[in-house]
Design a protein around this motif. Structure first.
Motif: not given
Length: 156
Positions: A39-43, A153-154
């Motif tokens: 669920t992590t948003k990146f840009q 992300i990682l």
């Protein structure tokens, strides 16, 4: 192997157990992702969770066409999902994703060959073959996105 069995195999391959095209599949890729990463948003990119749910939306919708003859999904709703807010919620979704994929693959594998060239719900959607192949291609498109987003992300 019949064409319907080949298509069922290709669907299982991209979602559940293959490595031929992308050297991975959704199940291998996502079972190693916890809900926070998913669920992590990146840009401005979609989240892993949103893309996985998007793919499941179409798999489940096509499965329902096989079961009841009705197309009840709409492109405009294909990213409209409740947020996943826990590991349990993520795992529940993934189990439903794997189960619905297996059910659809079974239905595809058991369908009569002649049905592949028949109209899929409405003439504007083309044939069953066009829709099944399009869904598989769509799955690979988003699988590649998930692979890249996961790496970003990682390792960011």
């Amino acid at each position: 192997m019949k064409k319907t069995e080949q298509l069922a195999h290709r669907l299982r391959e991209v979602i559940l157990n293959g490595t031929w095209i992308a050297d991975t599949n959704y199940k291998d890729l996502l079972n190693n992702v916890d809900w926070k990463i998913a669920t992590t948003k990146f840009q401005s990119l979609n989240t892993i969770s949103a893309l996985a749910q998007h793919i499941h939306y179409y798999i489940n919708g096509i499965k329902n066409v096989f079961l009841n003859g009705k197309l009840e999904i709409r492109d405009k709703d294909s990213f409209d999902f409740p947020l996943i807010t826990s590991q349990n919620g993520w795992e529940t979704f993934l189990n439903r994703f794997w189960s619905d994929t297996e059910k659809l693959a079974d239905l595809i594998g058991k369908m009569e060959e002649k049905k592949l060239n028949q109209t899929f719900v409405d003439e504007r959607y083309g044939t069953y073959l066009r829709n099944i192949e399009g869904m598989i291609e769509h799955n690979y498109y988003h699988l590649a996105q998930i692979i890249l987003i996961k790496k970003i992300i990682l390792y960011n």
